[in-house]
Write an enzyme that holds these catalytic residues in place. Sequence first.
Site, PDB file in Angstrom:
ATOM      1  N   HIS A   1       6.232  -4.532   2.160  1.00  0.00           N
ATOM      2  CA  HIS A   1       5.257  -3.703   2.872  1.00  0.00           C
ATOM      3  C   HIS A   1       5.594  -3.549   4.349  1.00  0.00           C
ATOM      4  CE1 HIS A   1       1.677  -1.425   3.122  1.00  0.00           C
ATOM      5  NE2 HIS A   1       1.021  -2.021   2.150  1.00  0.00           N
TER       6      HIS A   1
ATOM      7  N   ASP B   1       5.104   1.777   2.983  1.00  0.00           N
ATOM      8  CA  ASP B   1       3.657   1.770   2.806  1.00  0.00           C
ATOM      9  C   ASP B   1       3.308   1.949   1.328  1.00  0.00           C
ATOM     10  OD1 ASP B   1       3.062   1.397   5.487  1.00  0.00           O
ATOM     11  OD2 ASP B   1       3.100   3.557   5.911  1.00  0.00           O
TER      12      ASP B   1
END
Length: 418
Positions: A392, A396
């Site tokens: 992450h 995204d």
Amino acid sequence: MAIPVIMPRQGQSVETCIITEWVKKKGDSVKKGDILFNYETDKASFETEALEDGILLDVFFNEGDEVPVLENVAVIGNAGEDTAKFRPGSKVIDAVIEPSTIKAQEHPVTSALISSAFQEKIKISPRARLMAEKLDVKLSGIIGSGPNGRIIVRDIETAAASAPVSVSQGTTIKNIAPVTSDLFTNNDFEIKKLSNIRKIIAKAMHESVMNSAQLTHHMSADVRKLQALRAKVKSDMEKGSTLNITLNDMVCFAVIRALEKYPDVNSHFLGDAIKSFKRINLGLAVDTPRGLVVPVILNADELSLKGLANRLHDVAEQSRKGNLNPELLSSSAGSFTVSNLGNYGVEMFTPIINLPQVAILGVNTITYRPADIGNGVFAFVPVIGLSLTYDHRAIDGGQATLFLREIKIQIENFNEDV
């Protein structure tokens, strides 16, 4: 004339190798080309041959020792020749200060000077030094468990785990070793040491989870078209065709097409930058008798379905035999990895990223689910589970979901000819 035998370097990313067997013993006569010892990296095993005739005068490491690459491991020469100058760590400067002689509680000024000098002479692997900096672990006082007292990654992990952890102002706790229960006797269990390859895999998996922000999304795709193509391939093989294209080959081909549309996933995360690849170097997790390895198919995006299938089969076979080029087993060589547990009946899992890559796809088994097949008719259709783990920090959630959906689209609309 005595000459040293060094630990070969197998790939630029390899820092150390583990000696698995000494074929020749100290004092044995050797001929040029004789196998001296066997060793392994984290991915493959190799042999080292004698470069000259002579006697194996001295051996500096034992079986199971982890040895830095290009380090002297033995000496070949004539009887009676001195080998001391070849011994690792024989230089006087390496023995000026021993950690055990430092007493921090006595003479603070002198102790500080000694500590500073010791820091300059400390032996530590580059990966261990980087980890120490990230975890803010002080090197003074750590006794290395590597060759010749060299501090390695596991020493830093141990030091970090034993450091005090703050729980509230003025209160600290330390990790406490588990208490052995009196309910169990020595006959109730057996303790086995980890194999060398298991230690290396454990270290890599732990570092991946500790040093990234991993999250997994799950999705399924209709595989009726893949199964139809697989049935055609099997039929052709029964008629004499040598071309074998598996469902995994088709999924990998679909992944490559999806990566072409979402190139940001085809990259490495470098902390303060992202390295985006122009070509797709696909890694495939392969279970071997020695442990899990991930061979890489370079420029996989240039291959046809047939070409990809042949390359995947070749590297998997070479990996199982342990004779694949080590450079193709490095995590930095691949730009994206596929791990398939479908053959084992796994319906869902969370694969661990092969750092510094930013994502990995887990492929699951085929199950049947109800679906609308048209005109309001519902039936059970075969679907394959897809589990995408991504970092992450680099990607995204929305971008990861779109990429995973694109893999699903590529699978459900598969129309490659064979």
